[in-house]
Scaffold this motif. Sequence first.
Motif, mmCIF file in Angstrom:
data_model
loop_
_atom_site.group_PDB
_atom_site.id
_atom_site.type_symbol
_atom_site.label_atom_id
_atom_site.label_comp_id
_atom_site.label_asym_id
_atom_site.label_seq_id
_atom_site.Cartn_x
_atom_site.Cartn_y
_atom_site.Cartn_z
ATOM 1 N N GLN A 67 0.790 -1.214 0.000
ATOM 2 C CA GLN A 67 0.000 0.000 0.000
ATOM 3 C C GLN A 67 0.831 1.277 0.000
ATOM 4 O O GLN A 67 0.334 2.344 -0.364
ATOM 5 N N GLY A 68 2.067 1.191 0.352
ATOM 6 C CA GLY A 68 2.887 2.394 0.417
ATOM 7 C C GLY A 68 2.313 3.375 1.404
ATOM 8 O O GLY A 68 1.872 3.009 2.476
ATOM 9 N N ARG A 69 2.214 4.656 0.988
ATOM 10 C CA ARG A 69 1.720 5.688 1.912
ATOM 11 C C ARG A 69 0.206 5.670 2.023
ATOM 12 O O ARG A 69 -0.360 6.051 3.013
ATOM 13 N N PHE A 70 -0.454 5.271 0.903
ATOM 14 C CA PHE A 70 -1.918 5.275 0.912
ATOM 15 C C PHE A 70 -2.429 3.833 0.832
ATOM 16 O O PHE A 70 -2.010 3.082 -0.043
ATOM 17 N N PRO A 71 -3.329 3.466 1.719
ATOM 18 C CA PRO A 71 -3.780 2.071 1.752
ATOM 19 C C PRO A 71 -4.754 1.751 0.624
ATOM 20 O O PRO A 71 -5.946 1.573 0.849
ATOM 21 N N ILE A 72 -4.226 1.663 -0.614
ATOM 22 C CA ILE A 72 -5.090 1.448 -1.782
ATOM 23 C C ILE A 72 -5.859 0.135 -1.657
ATOM 24 O O ILE A 72 -7.063 0.083 -1.934
ATOM 25 N N ALA A 73 -5.157 -0.923 -1.226
ATOM 26 C CA ALA A 73 -5.822 -2.228 -1.151
ATOM 27 C C ALA A 73 -7.037 -2.181 -0.240
ATOM 28 O O ALA A 73 -8.047 -2.817 -0.513
ATOM 29 N N ARG A 74 -6.923 -1.404 0.824
ATOM 30 C CA ARG A 74 -8.013 -1.319 1.797
ATOM 31 C C ARG A 74 -9.242 -0.613 1.212
ATOM 32 O O ARG A 74 -10.367 -0.929 1.550
ATOM 33 N N PHE A 75 -8.956 0.352 0.326
ATOM 34 C CA PHE A 75 -10.059 1.145 -0.222
ATOM 35 C C PHE A 75 -10.350 0.820 -1.687
ATOM 36 O O PHE A 75 -10.979 1.596 -2.376
ATOM 37 N N GLN A 76 -9.856 -0.328 -2.167
ATOM 38 C CA GLN A 76 -9.977 -0.600 -3.600
ATOM 39 C C GLN A 76 -11.443 -0.685 -4.066
ATOM 40 O O GLN A 76 -11.766 -0.212 -5.153
ATOM 41 N N SER A 77 -12.315 -1.240 -3.229
ATOM 42 C CA SER A 77 -13.728 -1.345 -3.625
ATOM 43 C C SER A 77 -14.347 0.045 -3.734
ATOM 44 O O SER A 77 -15.104 0.336 -4.662
ATOM 45 N N LEU A 78 -13.991 0.895 -2.759
ATOM 46 C CA LEU A 78 -14.523 2.255 -2.751
ATOM 47 C C LEU A 78 -14.019 3.033 -3.966
ATOM 48 O O LEU A 78 -14.779 3.754 -4.626
ATOM 49 N N ILE A 79 -12.752 2.855 -4.256
ATOM 50 C CA ILE A 79 -12.158 3.545 -5.412
ATOM 51 C C ILE A 79 -12.814 3.043 -6.701
ATOM 52 O O ILE A 79 -13.159 3.828 -7.590
ATOM 53 N N ALA A 80 -12.992 1.730 -6.776
ATOM 54 C CA ALA A 80 -13.632 1.147 -7.970
ATOM 55 C C ALA A 80 -15.046 1.703 -8.155
ATOM 56 O O ALA A 80 -15.442 2.054 -9.265
ATOM 57 N N LEU A 81 -15.776 1.804 -7.043
ATOM 58 C CA LEU A 81 -17.148 2.335 -7.108
ATOM 59 C C LEU A 81 -17.138 3.782 -7.575
ATOM 60 O O LEU A 81 -17.938 4.184 -8.434
ATOM 61 N N PHE A 82 -16.208 4.575 -7.025
ATOM 62 C CA PHE A 82 -16.109 5.988 -7.394
ATOM 63 C C PHE A 82 -15.798 6.127 -8.885
ATOM 64 O O PHE A 82 -16.428 6.914 -9.594
ATOM 65 N N LEU A 83 -14.825 5.343 -9.357
ATOM 66 C CA LEU A 83 -14.437 5.431 -10.768
ATOM 67 C C LEU A 83 -15.587 4.985 -11.683
ATOM 68 O O LEU A 83 -15.827 5.578 -12.732
ATOM 69 N N ILE A 110 -22.919 -13.700 -4.288
ATOM 70 C CA ILE A 110 -21.520 -14.139 -4.129
ATOM 71 C C ILE A 110 -20.582 -13.097 -4.743
ATOM 72 O O ILE A 110 -19.528 -12.785 -4.186
ATOM 73 N N ALA A 111 -21.002 -12.544 -5.877
ATOM 74 C CA ALA A 111 -20.179 -11.509 -6.519
ATOM 75 C C ALA A 111 -19.999 -10.310 -5.595
ATOM 76 O O ALA A 111 -18.882 -9.785 -5.452
ATOM 77 N N ALA A 112 -21.079 -9.883 -4.936
ATOM 78 C CA ALA A 112 -20.982 -8.731 -4.021
ATOM 79 C C ALA A 112 -20.030 -9.047 -2.871
ATOM 80 O O ALA A 112 -19.217 -8.210 -2.470
ATOM 81 N N VAL A 113 -20.110 -10.266 -2.374
ATOM 82 C CA VAL A 113 -19.248 -10.670 -1.258
ATOM 83 C C VAL A 113 -17.779 -10.668 -1.692
ATOM 84 O O VAL A 113 -16.909 -10.131 -1.003
ATOM 85 N N VAL A 114 -17.532 -11.252 -2.853
ATOM 86 C CA VAL A 114 -16.138 -11.366 -3.337
ATOM 87 C C VAL A 114 -15.584 -9.988 -3.688
ATOM 88 O O VAL A 114 -14.464 -9.635 -3.289
ATOM 89 N N ILE A 115 -16.357 -9.204 -4.418
ATOM 90 C CA ILE A 115 -15.894 -7.859 -4.793
ATOM 91 C C ILE A 115 -15.682 -7.019 -3.533
ATOM 92 O O ILE A 115 -14.783 -6.187 -3.474
ATOM 93 N N GLY A 116 -16.492 -7.276 -2.530
ATOM 94 C CA GLY A 116 -16.347 -6.544 -1.267
ATOM 95 C C GLY A 116 -15.138 -6.959 -0.452
ATOM 96 O O GLY A 116 -14.886 -6.390 0.608
ATOM 97 N N GLY A 117 -14.387 -7.935 -0.934
ATOM 98 C CA GLY A 117 -13.121 -8.265 -0.288
ATOM 99 C C GLY A 117 -13.173 -9.411 0.712
ATOM 100 O O GLY A 117 -12.186 -9.686 1.392
ATOM 101 N N THR A 118 -14.325 -10.076 0.798
ATOM 102 C CA THR A 118 -14.388 -11.218 1.719
ATOM 103 C C THR A 118 -13.733 -12.427 1.061
ATOM 104 O O THR A 118 -14.005 -12.735 -0.097
ATOM 105 N N SER A 119 -12.859 -13.068 1.844
ATOM 106 C CA SER A 119 -12.122 -14.206 1.311
ATOM 107 C C SER A 119 -13.023 -15.425 1.224
ATOM 108 O O SER A 119 -13.698 -15.775 2.195
#
Lengths: 342, 210
Positions: free
Chosen positions: A23-39, A276-285
């Motif tokens: 993630q470096g300085r910004f936790p992209i992985a943590r917010f990837q779903s949110l970023i994807a939704l925004f884009l 299932i798609a919502a769960v997976v896209i939402g980051g649940t393993s």
Amino acid sequence: MPQDIQPIAGEKQTTEGRLPALQGRFPIARFQSLIALFLLCLALSIMSDKFLTFSNLWNVMRQISVNICISVGMTLIVLTAGIDLSVGSVLALCGAITAGLLKNGIEIPSQNLYIGFTVLGAILAGGLTGSALGAFNGWAITRFSVPPFVATLAMLTVARGLTMLWTGGFPISGLGDTFLFIGTGWFLGIPVPVWISIVVVALAVFLTDKTRIGRYIYAIGGNESASRLSGINVSKVKIIVYTLAGALAAVGGIMVTSRLDSAQPNAGISYELDSIAAVVIGGTSLSGGRGSILGTVLGALIIGVLNNGLVLLNVSPFWQQVVKGLVILLAVIIDKSNGKGE
Amino acid sequence: MPKPIRYLLYLAVFALLAYNSVYFKKLDEVKAGTAAFDAAGYARDFWDKKLTPGLSKATDLNALTALLKTDKEKAFNEHSHALGIGNIRYFLVKGQGVVTDVNENEVSVELVNAGQTAGNVRLATEYIFGNAVRDASGAIDINAFTNSMDFNNVSAEINKLIREKVVPPFKSKVKKGDRVTFHGAIELNRAHLQVNDIEIIPVNLQIEKP
């Protein structure tokens, strides 16, 4: 781990070593779903002038409310490393039971007796049906060690068959204004289905984050054997989780039936896949133990916005399925590359 | 909280829910109050009181096809009906033409407009299905029905009337070269418009021998 990155519940064991480096300085992985939704929203608002309108956004929210409800239940199951393929059929059966009882009641000719159901009674009956079917799934999985995939696949067929038997293959319509309010009404300027999904999400977040059973759910998904050895009644927790998922499928079924003013025997087909798609896209393993309800809400939002966008852009329904499938695959690949899907 | 009080509380909640969930009646009283919907009677009534008088307002098919070619949106907005959203819309139409072919399933007609031929249409005489006639009239409100099965049964009964009353007398007499006047319903797809192969579900058919 840097101070500003707080792991979500259950994330600790597997991501501690990887998150900072990725993630470096910004936790992209943590917010990837949110970023994807925004884009996604940004792209759709540019491509279609109808997307960013109040009526369309409320429409999207109404549509995803059902998926949010069943996806919350699915998240609980997936967190225990399980899966439930029967939610679509259970949803249809519960909607049909609710509508059938509300519309026709129960006739007992031998006693010259008619048992009528109020809206509350019909809803309770639908909810109890979903809970019972979910409990049966959990019981079959834990009592006979049937893989969740197989047990719930069997329930998918059984529940669909029961729906056909109950309805005779015909829709049940004309359910009255009081019942319609659940799916089509507004309360404080917000559609009632959205309120229902908010309540469901709030209760589920409380359950997973603030209760003992919530911690057990993560623990069982993380390591079932260790959980059992730690004294957790794994079977009981799993049955509870499947029961909750069944009850939430029933909530979805009641919402769908109310919205359409009709219980359709073929309702809910392929809803399990969207869930299932919502769960997976939402980051649940999918291997259990890690994920969050709020992540699933984001996943459901992405799926809902994507569906809506593809319709607004007049994309063929056949291509819509292709795009949705690719998005799910992409989400899993990104999840894996972030070390979350291990 | 002591167990007995807790159980009493559960019982009270259960009783309250149960009391507000179900009610009991004598079955024969309920049956007496809910007579079965008579779709055939409704269809006959609709045919006599709404559809037949409404035929005078049917759109001329020649004018409609011309408008569809020049201003599709106007044609659909002003002349079509449909119950829900979607691209499939229904039109109540009328026209005149000369029979060019008679076969088992349909009668082909070459439309006549001011003495000029103006395209071909097919009058369905065998397969009378769907909701075209019911919906094209725009005279039936779905909200007047308590369930969709009753609503669909009305459509089935209207189609039955066409099969039994409209088609047989026409089919037994029609020959190639006959001049026919027709009223009927057509289905068109707004997104994939096809005006060169229109099938008409007939409501009224008249033959004028040459």
